[in-house]
Design a protein around this motif. Sequence first.
Motif, PDB file in Angstrom:
ATOM      1  N   LYS A 378       0.832  -1.203   0.000  1.00 24.18           N
ATOM      2  CA  LYS A 378       0.000   0.000   0.000  1.00 24.18           C
ATOM      3  C   LYS A 378       0.866   1.251   0.000  1.00 24.18           C
ATOM      4  CE  LYS A 378      -3.937  -2.117   2.394  1.00 24.18           C
ATOM      5  NZ  LYS A 378      -4.735  -2.129   3.644  1.00 24.18           N
ATOM      6  N   LEU A 379       1.923   1.250   0.820  1.00 25.90           N
ATOM      7  CA  LEU A 379       2.823   2.408   0.866  1.00 25.90           C
ATOM      8  C   LEU A 379       3.601   2.542  -0.442  1.00 25.90           C
ATOM      9  CD1 LEU A 379       4.228   2.181   4.507  1.00 25.90           C
ATOM     10  CD2 LEU A 379       2.542   3.801   3.613  1.00 25.90           C
ATOM     11  N   MET A 380       3.936   1.423  -1.057  1.00 26.56           N
ATOM     12  CA  MET A 380       4.669   1.461  -2.327  1.00 26.56           C
ATOM     13  C   MET A 380       3.834   2.140  -3.405  1.00 26.56           C
ATOM     14  SD  MET A 380       6.431  -2.314  -2.305  1.00 26.56           S
ATOM     15  CE  MET A 380       7.350  -2.127  -3.836  1.00 26.56           C
ATOM     16  N   LYS A 381       2.520   1.919  -3.369  1.00 27.45           N
ATOM     17  CA  LYS A 381       1.644   2.579  -4.350  1.00 27.45           C
ATOM     18  C   LYS A 381       1.691   4.093  -4.178  1.00 27.45           C
ATOM     19  CE  LYS A 381      -1.547  -1.319  -4.877  1.00 27.45           C
ATOM     20  NZ  LYS A 381      -2.926  -1.823  -4.669  1.00 27.45           N
ATOM     21  N   HIS A 382       1.727   4.561  -2.927  1.00 29.60           N
ATOM     22  CA  HIS A 382       1.846   5.997  -2.677  1.00 29.60           C
ATOM     23  C   HIS A 382       3.201   6.512  -3.171  1.00 29.60           C
ATOM     24  CE1 HIS A 382      -1.868   6.411  -0.498  1.00 29.60           C
ATOM     25  NE2 HIS A 382      -1.534   5.461   0.366  1.00 29.60           N
ATOM     26  N   ALA A 383       4.257   5.751  -2.900  1.00 31.94           N
ATOM     27  CA  ALA A 383       5.596   6.167  -3.312  1.00 31.94           C
ATOM     28  C   ALA A 383       5.698   6.278  -4.826  1.00 31.94           C
ATOM     29  CB  ALA A 383       6.627   5.158  -2.789  1.00 31.94           C
ATOM     30  N   ILE A 384       5.105   5.314  -5.531  1.00 31.13           N
ATOM     31  CA  ILE A 384       5.127   5.331  -6.994  1.00 31.13           C
ATOM     32  C   ILE A 384       4.364   6.545  -7.518  1.00 31.13           C
ATOM     33  CG2 ILE A 384       4.283   4.131  -9.042  1.00 31.13           C
ATOM     34  CD1 ILE A 384       4.902   1.503  -7.497  1.00 31.13           C
ATOM     35  N   SER A 385       3.258   6.861  -6.862  1.00 29.94           N
ATOM     36  CA  SER A 385       2.490   8.043  -7.255  1.00 29.94           C
ATOM     37  C   SER A 385       3.313   9.309  -7.084  1.00 29.94           C
ATOM     38  CB  SER A 385       1.212   8.129  -6.422  1.00 29.94           C
ATOM     39  OG  SER A 385       0.485   9.302  -6.722  1.00 29.94           O
ATOM     40  N   TYR A 386       4.077   9.392  -5.992  1.00 34.30           N
ATOM     41  CA  TYR A 386       4.928  10.559  -5.765  1.00 34.30           C
ATOM     42  C   TYR A 386       6.008  10.669  -6.837  1.00 34.30           C
ATOM     43  CZ  TYR A 386       2.997  10.427  -0.984  1.00 34.30           C
ATOM     44  OH  TYR A 386       2.181  10.412   0.099  1.00 34.30           O
ATOM     45  N   ALA A 387       6.596   9.539  -7.174  1.00 36.57           N
ATOM     46  CA  ALA A 387       7.751   9.550  -8.085  1.00 36.57           C
ATOM     47  C   ALA A 387       7.371   9.815  -9.525  1.00 36.57           C
ATOM     48  CB  ALA A 387       8.478   8.210  -7.989  1.00 36.57           C
ATOM     49  N   GLU A 388       6.094   9.582  -9.887  1.00 34.76           N
ATOM     50  CA  GLU A 388       5.606   9.862 -11.243  1.00 34.76           C
ATOM     51  C   GLU A 388       6.423   9.172 -12.335  1.00 34.76           C
ATOM     52  OE1 GLU A 388       2.949  11.129 -12.053  1.00 34.76           O
ATOM     53  OE2 GLU A 388       2.240  12.391 -10.419  1.00 34.76           O
ATOM     54  N   GLY A 389       6.868   7.941 -12.069  1.00 34.74           N
ATOM     55  CA  GLY A 389       7.536   7.160 -13.104  1.00 34.74           C
ATOM     56  C   GLY A 389       8.963   7.545 -13.389  1.00 34.74           C
ATOM     57  N   LEU A 390       9.565   8.395 -12.556  1.00 30.09           N
ATOM     58  CA  LEU A 390      10.956   8.810 -12.782  1.00 30.09           C
ATOM     59  C   LEU A 390      11.890   7.764 -12.168  1.00 30.09           C
ATOM     60  CD1 LEU A 390      12.430  11.391 -13.961  1.00 30.09           C
ATOM     61  CD2 LEU A 390      12.821  12.004 -11.575  1.00 30.09           C
ATOM     62  N   PRO A 391      12.692   7.058 -12.977  1.00 29.57           N
ATOM     63  CA  PRO A 391      13.534   5.986 -12.441  1.00 29.57           C
ATOM     64  C   PRO A 391      14.472   6.432 -11.327  1.00 29.57           C
ATOM     65  CG  PRO A 391      13.458   5.866 -14.825  1.00 29.57           C
ATOM     66  CD  PRO A 391      12.777   7.146 -14.444  1.00 29.57           C
ATOM     67  N   LEU A 392      15.086   7.604 -11.484  1.00 30.81           N
ATOM     68  CA  LEU A 392      16.025   8.063 -10.463  1.00 30.81           C
ATOM     69  C   LEU A 392      15.322   8.238  -9.121  1.00 30.81           C
ATOM     70  CD1 LEU A 392      18.769   9.076  -9.549  1.00 30.81           C
ATOM     71  CD2 LEU A 392      18.149  11.348 -10.374  1.00 30.81           C
TER      72      LEU A 392
END
Length: 464
Positions: A378-392
Amino acid sequence: MAFQGASSSYSSTHRWNYDVFLSFRGEDTRDNFTAHLHQALLQKGINTFIDADQLRSGEEISPALLEAIEKSRISIIVFSQTYASSKWCLDELLKILECKETNGQMVMPLFYKLDPSDVRHQKNSFEEALAKHEERFKNDIKVQKWKTALTEVANLSGWPLGNGNEAKFIDKIVQTVSRIVNHIDLHVAKYPVGIDSRVHKVNSLLSIDKNDRRMVGILGPGGIGKTTIAKAIYNSIAFQFEGSCFLASVRETSKQYSDMVELQNTLLSKILRDTVKVDSVDHGISMIKERLCSKRVLIVLDDVDNQLFQLDKLVGEVDWFGLGSRIIITTRDNKVLTNHGVVDDRIYKVKELDYNEALGLLCWNAFKGKKPTDDFLKLMKHAISYAEGLPLAIEVLGSNLHGKDIHQWKKALDNYKRIPHRSIQERISYLPAEMPKRSKPRTRKGLRLACCLFCCWCSCSFFS
């Protein structure tokens, strides 16, 4: 002449016992063409496996032969008139193609005094041989597998000899194999998630089988993976050129006009495989044009900025280089490419990671590939949303959170909006002007997250 391995061969960590495995029909070529090819490879210091007669016993390929195929970096298949009449050869072919997919093995089909279409479409002697196999192995699915394999390997870029000069033909093969085994791959990425599809798209723009000259651009903001993609492409195709050079961080290493001399020296020395001394920028231009005008070369200029002299002094025009040459330029600014004449349909605009790719990359960095619990997911989904697909952003975030418990994850993600240290921000937060307005806040958020987490990773302030 190009030939192919598995799509992810540039990231393979496979270890090889042999450089080359030779597959051939002994009755046709053992004592002539294949013997000469084998000897030429050995003389070049290329560790080559050639099947001894004593390994062939019974109906099935021996374990020793299967292991030799698995442990070979390259398989050279010598197709001759009676190749398909041998069940052994056809079973070897199946194993070779299996290793191509699983191990990233490279496959080089040679057509010895044979039309490649005979193999591709199973005509003439190949049709006759397979008809006999069908009669012997009635309703056996293996015969169809053999036919499919023959078509697949014949569709790879191959080397037809015809009635040409065998000595010159063998010499070209040995030179190509030598470039492969002597090439040292660049490190691409610890976890090359999502790279294959992006490499495939750039390769479609490069069209290295065509005998023209091309400049191709890889465009995108900092941290989106341009350099990673360029390294992967370089590793996978560099051996197919007479000379190659990957110039990293051009923006950083050529801030002054005088720095170009050192870059020109590096470019020439790597491609010519010899020490070259350039006295001035103008002298360097003349040497590049003179020494490389007839060579088929691959040049990657990584992270070029809007200082036009960088490209003008290194790859001014495509006709500085021989037919078949490819120039790859990675940059954050589309104007760099258009001002240098790179047409729009030869520019690949790098896309952000999609959700599944981002999840995979985060999982590898944060959990080293282990499956996270539902609470972490669940937290990973939030983190991915924050990162907006930027690999770095995803890599830094995952590395920062590796080994932390669920409460530390929550605290870190609650603090991602903290203003990053200016020096970190300046390194990765450049946005090209040509990007659509709606993309800017998304990408800035991912960059800001990367900067913030990188800062906090260094200072450990999140978990102090």
